[in-house]
Design an enzyme around this catalytic site. Sequence first.
Site, PDB file in Angstrom:
ATOM      1  N   ARG A  43       0.910  -1.149   0.000  1.00  0.00           N
ATOM      2  CA  ARG A  43       0.000   0.000   0.000  1.00  0.00           C
ATOM      3  C   ARG A  43       0.948   1.196   0.000  1.00  0.00           C
ATOM      4  O   ARG A  43       1.523   1.536   1.010  1.00  0.00           O
ATOM      5  CB  ARG A  43      -0.909   0.001   1.227  1.00  0.00           C
ATOM      6  CG  ARG A  43      -1.928   1.113   1.177  1.00  0.00           C
ATOM      7  CD  ARG A  43      -2.787   1.163   2.430  1.00  0.00           C
ATOM      8  NE  ARG A  43      -3.781   0.101   2.483  1.00  0.00           N
ATOM      9  CZ  ARG A  43      -4.161  -0.493   3.619  1.00  0.00           C
ATOM     10  NH1 ARG A  43      -3.623  -0.160   4.776  1.00  0.00           N
ATOM     11  NH2 ARG A  43      -5.079  -1.425   3.603  1.00  0.00           N
ATOM     12  N   PRO A  44       1.154   1.811  -1.164  1.00  0.00           N
ATOM     13  CA  PRO A  44       2.322   2.657  -1.417  1.00  0.00           C
ATOM     14  C   PRO A  44       2.353   4.028  -0.737  1.00  0.00           C
ATOM     15  O   PRO A  44       2.342   5.078  -1.386  1.00  0.00           O
ATOM     16  CB  PRO A  44       2.303   2.809  -2.935  1.00  0.00           C
ATOM     17  CG  PRO A  44       0.855   2.729  -3.287  1.00  0.00           C
ATOM     18  CD  PRO A  44       0.274   1.728  -2.327  1.00  0.00           C
ATOM     19  N   CYS A  45       2.485   4.036   0.570  1.00  0.00           N
ATOM     20  CA  CYS A  45       2.586   5.295   1.306  1.00  0.00           C
ATOM     21  C   CYS A  45       3.901   6.007   1.012  1.00  0.00           C
ATOM     22  O   CYS A  45       4.012   7.221   1.226  1.00  0.00           O
ATOM     23  CB  CYS A  45       2.390   5.070   2.801  1.00  0.00           C
ATOM     24  SG  CYS A  45       3.448   3.814   3.520  1.00  0.00           S
ATOM     25  N   HIS A  46       4.889   5.282   0.481  1.00  0.00           N
ATOM     26  CA  HIS A  46       6.172   5.911   0.141  1.00  0.00           C
ATOM     27  C   HIS A  46       6.033   6.905  -1.012  1.00  0.00           C
ATOM     28  O   HIS A  46       6.912   7.725  -1.217  1.00  0.00           O
ATOM     29  CB  HIS A  46       7.221   4.838  -0.204  1.00  0.00           C
ATOM     30  CG  HIS A  46       6.849   3.966  -1.356  1.00  0.00           C
ATOM     31  ND1 HIS A  46       6.050   2.847  -1.208  1.00  0.00           N
ATOM     32  CD2 HIS A  46       7.149   4.037  -2.672  1.00  0.00           C
ATOM     33  CE1 HIS A  46       5.889   2.271  -2.386  1.00  0.00           C
ATOM     34  NE2 HIS A  46       6.540   2.974  -3.293  1.00  0.00           N
ATOM     35  N   ARG A  47       4.925   6.871  -1.727  1.00  0.00           N
ATOM     36  CA  ARG A  47       4.716   7.775  -2.865  1.00  0.00           C
ATOM     37  C   ARG A  47       4.156   9.132  -2.453  1.00  0.00           C
ATOM     38  O   ARG A  47       3.889   9.967  -3.308  1.00  0.00           O
ATOM     39  CB  ARG A  47       3.791   7.105  -3.886  1.00  0.00           C
ATOM     40  CG  ARG A  47       4.396   5.848  -4.489  1.00  0.00           C
ATOM     41  CD  ARG A  47       3.467   5.180  -5.479  1.00  0.00           C
ATOM     42  NE  ARG A  47       4.027   3.892  -5.884  1.00  0.00           N
ATOM     43  CZ  ARG A  47       3.304   2.866  -6.312  1.00  0.00           C
ATOM     44  NH1 ARG A  47       1.994   2.975  -6.407  1.00  0.00           N
ATOM     45  NH2 ARG A  47       3.895   1.732  -6.643  1.00  0.00           N
TER      46      ARG A  47
END
Length: 175
Positions: A137-141
Site C-alpha cells: 500500500r504505497p505510502c512511500h509515494r
Amino acid sequence: MTLYTTLDSPLGELLLVGEESATAPGGTALVSLSVPDQKGGVTVQDGWQHAPGAFTEITRQLRSYFDGTLTRFSIEYANTASTRGTGFQQRVWQALESIPYGTTTTYGRIAADIGAARGAVRAVGTAIGANPLLVVRPCHRVIAANGALSGYAGGPARKRQLLGLEGVVPNGSTP
C-alpha cells in the site's frame, strides 16, 4: 490462525504477517508488512505459526516488484481491525492505492482527493503513518508539497530507495 514469514529484500528483512484465506491468491491474506526498525512495526508474537510456504504468492509479487517487473500488487488484505482502520484511514488508504507506480503526490493532494478540509493534512499524515502494509500500500509515494521526503514509518532512506526503484527522485522528477 496468524501466520508469518520473513523475506530478504533490498530494504532489509521484511516481516510478513497473514491469515489463511480461501479467496486470497496463494491462500494467505496479508495482515501486515514491516521493515526492520519500523516506527509502529509489528514483531513476532507467541502463538504465531512460522509458515513460509503460505506466503509464496505474496513473496513472488514482492520479489517481482523489487526486480522492477511488477508495478501493481494483487494481494488480498486480511479483514482485521489493523487492516481495516477507521473510516478516515480507509479513505486515505484507498487514495494511496490509486497513486500510480513511478509517481508521487502530496499530503495536501490526498486530503483534497478524499474531500477533507485543507487543515486535515496532519490527520492524513497520521493515517498514512498507521498504514500496516508498507510497500504494497504505497505510502512511500506521498511527499511534502515542497518535494521533501517527509515522514515514512520505514525511515527516509527506505522511502528514497523505494522511490528510486520506481524511477522517481525526491524532487518528483525522473532520472
